[in-house]
Design a protein around this motif. Structure first.
Motif, PDB file in Angstrom:
ATOM      1  N   ARG A 189       0.059   7.315   0.122  1.00  0.00           N
ATOM      2  CA  ARG A 189      -1.408   7.907  -0.039  1.00  0.00           C
ATOM      3  C   ARG A 189      -2.484   7.039   0.069  1.00  0.00           C
ATOM      4  O   ARG A 189      -3.664   7.466   0.718  1.00  0.00           O
ATOM      5  CB  ARG A 189      -1.242   8.444  -1.495  1.00  0.00           C
ATOM      6  CG  ARG A 189      -0.729   9.896  -1.655  1.00  0.00           C
ATOM      7  CD  ARG A 189      -1.505  10.889  -1.131  1.00  0.00           C
ATOM      8  NE  ARG A 189      -1.145  12.301  -1.285  1.00  0.00           N
ATOM      9  CZ  ARG A 189      -1.176  13.468  -0.841  1.00  0.00           C
ATOM     10  NH1 ARG A 189      -1.657  13.030   0.428  1.00  0.00           N
ATOM     11  NH2 ARG A 189      -0.971  14.435  -1.425  1.00  0.00           N
ATOM     12  N   GLU A 190      -2.456   5.722  -0.350  1.00  0.00           N
ATOM     13  CA  GLU A 190      -3.434   4.725  -0.055  1.00  0.00           C
ATOM     14  C   GLU A 190      -3.885   4.658   1.352  1.00  0.00           C
ATOM     15  O   GLU A 190      -4.994   4.606   1.967  1.00  0.00           O
ATOM     16  CB  GLU A 190      -3.003   3.447  -0.717  1.00  0.00           C
ATOM     17  CG  GLU A 190      -3.083   3.781  -2.204  1.00  0.00           C
ATOM     18  CD  GLU A 190      -2.463   2.334  -2.868  1.00  0.00           C
ATOM     19  OE1 GLU A 190      -2.495   2.173  -4.123  1.00  0.00           O
ATOM     20  OE2 GLU A 190      -1.749   1.374  -2.186  1.00  0.00           O
ATOM     21  N   LYS A 234     -14.577   0.513   0.033  1.00  0.00           N
ATOM     22  CA  LYS A 234     -13.379   1.266   0.820  1.00  0.00           C
ATOM     23  C   LYS A 234     -13.838   1.203   2.293  1.00  0.00           C
ATOM     24  O   LYS A 234     -12.729   1.246   3.230  1.00  0.00           O
ATOM     25  CB  LYS A 234     -13.763   2.791   0.133  1.00  0.00           C
ATOM     26  CG  LYS A 234     -14.859   3.459   0.383  1.00  0.00           C
ATOM     27  CD  LYS A 234     -14.806   4.875  -0.073  1.00  0.00           C
ATOM     28  CE  LYS A 234     -16.253   5.810   0.174  1.00  0.00           C
ATOM     29  NZ  LYS A 234     -16.257   6.023   1.503  1.00  0.00           N
ATOM     30  N   THR A 258      -5.623   7.683   2.583  1.00  0.00           N
ATOM     31  CA  THR A 258      -6.955   7.887   2.335  1.00  0.00           C
ATOM     32  C   THR A 258      -7.744   6.927   3.231  1.00  0.00           C
ATOM     33  O   THR A 258      -8.936   7.229   3.501  1.00  0.00           O
ATOM     34  CB  THR A 258      -7.355   7.730   0.717  1.00  0.00           C
ATOM     35  OG1 THR A 258      -6.462   6.469   0.282  1.00  0.00           O
ATOM     36  CG2 THR A 258      -6.475   9.020   0.121  1.00  0.00           C
ATOM     37  N   LEU A 272       0.893  -1.061   0.132  1.00  0.00           N
ATOM     38  CA  LEU A 272      -0.018   0.075   0.076  1.00  0.00           C
ATOM     39  C   LEU A 272       0.884   1.223  -0.111  1.00  0.00           C
ATOM     40  O   LEU A 272       1.767   1.298   0.990  1.00  0.00           O
ATOM     41  CB  LEU A 272      -0.687  -0.016   1.157  1.00  0.00           C
ATOM     42  CG  LEU A 272      -2.044  -1.103   1.388  1.00  0.00           C
ATOM     43  CD1 LEU A 272      -2.632  -0.938   2.967  1.00  0.00           C
ATOM     44  CD2 LEU A 272      -2.892  -0.874   0.170  1.00  0.00           C
ATOM     45  N   HIS A 276      -6.995   6.148  -5.355  1.00  0.00           N
ATOM     46  CA  HIS A 276      -6.242   5.598  -4.174  1.00  0.00           C
ATOM     47  C   HIS A 276      -7.010   4.573  -3.408  1.00  0.00           C
ATOM     48  O   HIS A 276      -6.556   3.505  -3.200  1.00  0.00           O
ATOM     49  CB  HIS A 276      -5.635   6.838  -3.287  1.00  0.00           C
ATOM     50  CG  HIS A 276      -4.575   7.631  -3.716  1.00  0.00           C
ATOM     51  ND1 HIS A 276      -3.435   7.130  -4.485  1.00  0.00           N
ATOM     52  CD2 HIS A 276      -4.416   8.986  -3.901  1.00  0.00           C
ATOM     53  CE1 HIS A 276      -2.594   8.043  -4.939  1.00  0.00           C
ATOM     54  NE2 HIS A 276      -3.114   9.147  -4.659  1.00  0.00           N
ATOM     55  N   LEU A 277      -8.297   5.190  -3.066  1.00  0.00           N
ATOM     56  CA  LEU A 277      -8.996   4.254  -2.398  1.00  0.00           C
ATOM     57  C   LEU A 277      -9.562   2.984  -3.279  1.00  0.00           C
ATOM     58  O   LEU A 277      -9.430   1.824  -2.521  1.00  0.00           O
ATOM     59  CB  LEU A 277     -10.386   4.841  -1.908  1.00  0.00           C
ATOM     60  CG  LEU A 277     -10.200   5.915  -1.094  1.00  0.00           C
ATOM     61  CD1 LEU A 277     -11.410   7.007  -0.554  1.00  0.00           C
ATOM     62  CD2 LEU A 277      -9.808   5.166   0.394  1.00  0.00           C
ATOM     63  N   ASN A 285      -7.668   1.484  -5.483  1.00  0.00           N
ATOM     64  CA  ASN A 285      -6.345   0.625  -5.556  1.00  0.00           C
ATOM     65  C   ASN A 285      -6.191  -0.076  -4.052  1.00  0.00           C
ATOM     66  O   ASN A 285      -6.076  -0.974  -4.077  1.00  0.00           O
ATOM     67  CB  ASN A 285      -5.037   1.502  -5.925  1.00  0.00           C
ATOM     68  CG  ASN A 285      -5.015   1.955  -7.073  1.00  0.00           C
ATOM     69  OD1 ASN A 285      -5.652   1.385  -8.164  1.00  0.00           O
ATOM     70  ND2 ASN A 285      -4.502   2.762  -7.720  1.00  0.00           N
ATOM     71  N   ALA A 286      -6.373   0.525  -3.085  1.00  0.00           N
ATOM     72  CA  ALA A 286      -6.386   0.213  -1.764  1.00  0.00           C
ATOM     73  C   ALA A 286      -7.221  -0.838  -1.528  1.00  0.00           C
ATOM     74  O   ALA A 286      -7.180  -1.989  -1.056  1.00  0.00           O
ATOM     75  CB  ALA A 286      -6.443   1.239  -0.682  1.00  0.00           C
TER      76      ALA A 286
END
Length: 239
Positions: free
Chosen positions: A181-182, A225, A185, A178, A212-213, A215-216
């Motif tokens: 930034r991930e 999320k 967020t 991660l 970012h959210l 991807n995370a």
């Protein structure tokens, strides 16, 4: 047995080990040095919330393992209940098992008569429990005074080693994948902030926050999320 030399020996023994079978073999050897015939290590992973994962390795009699599982004793075991809420070591005795006398009688009938358990847990993360057991010779105060610091250190060292092994084996080490930034967020999401709020806080566009959210969430294999933020928080990644 000198505490300092014991700590050094155990630390070196477990250093960088990631195979849970080899780690448990080393735990067994250390337990024998401390005067215990059997031992167990249980690791609790707090996700998913609806069905947290439990991993246990032990050398208890096979018949007892089957009986314990069949009777679902885990849910009424006073030693388990103690370790769920406290990191103080606990000695098995009649008083501890007063609420589960049948479990206690059956355990003793399988040679599990003298026991000691201690939990370790990082904030919001994995919880591990070391159990040391023998068939005779009660744990007297004199022995505990000398040996309990060693037993507690073994519990701590085992926690670090088994946690490392389980993370490597079951994928709970994903924090490394991660981005900052991930994680950031996710942290704000866990605090109840909307994507618009997070965009203002980080001074970026809402689309960037969404990126970012997304991807995370994918990396954490979560459905949304919110679930991803909860999982990351439970694993102690948002501290």
């Amino acid at each position: 047995m000198a505490l300092q030399s014991w700590r050094q020996e155990i630390s070196e023994c477990f250093s960088n080990e990631t195979c849970k079978k080899r780690i448990f073999k080393k735990i067994k050897s250390a337990a024998a040095d401390l005067g215990f015939e059997r031992c167990a290590y249980t690791l609790y992973i707090p996700v998913p919330i609806s069905r947290p994962q439990v991993y246990q390795v032990d050398d208890f009699p096979e018949e007892w393992q089957k009986r314990y599982s069949l009777a679902d004793y885990h849910h009424i075991d006073p030693s388990v209940a103690h370790c769920r809420k406290s990191e103080r070591p606990v000695v098995w005795n009649d008083e501890l098992f007063a609420s589960a006398p049948e479990l206690w009688r059956e355990a003793q009938s399988h040679g599990l008569k003298v026991g000691w358990s201690q939990a370790n847990q990082n904030t919001g993360s994995l919880r591990g429990v070391l159990t040391l057991v023998r068939s005779s010779v009660p744990l007297a105060e004199a022995e505990l005074k000398v040996s309990e610091p060693l037993m507690s250190f073994l519990a701590s060292a085992s926690y670090e080693a088994m946690g490392r092994a389980m993370k490597a084996l079951h994928g709970t080490h994903q924090k490394a994948f991660l981005t900052s930034r991930e994680l950031e967020t996710l942290k704000w999401t866990a605090d109840g902030k909307t994507m618009g709020d997070i965009a203002q806080i980080l001074d970026v566009s809402e689309n960037t926050v969404r990126f970012h959210l997304k991807n995370a969430t994918a990396k954490l294999q979560s459905p949304n999320k919110t679930a991803a933020a909860v999982k990351a928080a439970l694993l102690g990644w948002l501290d």
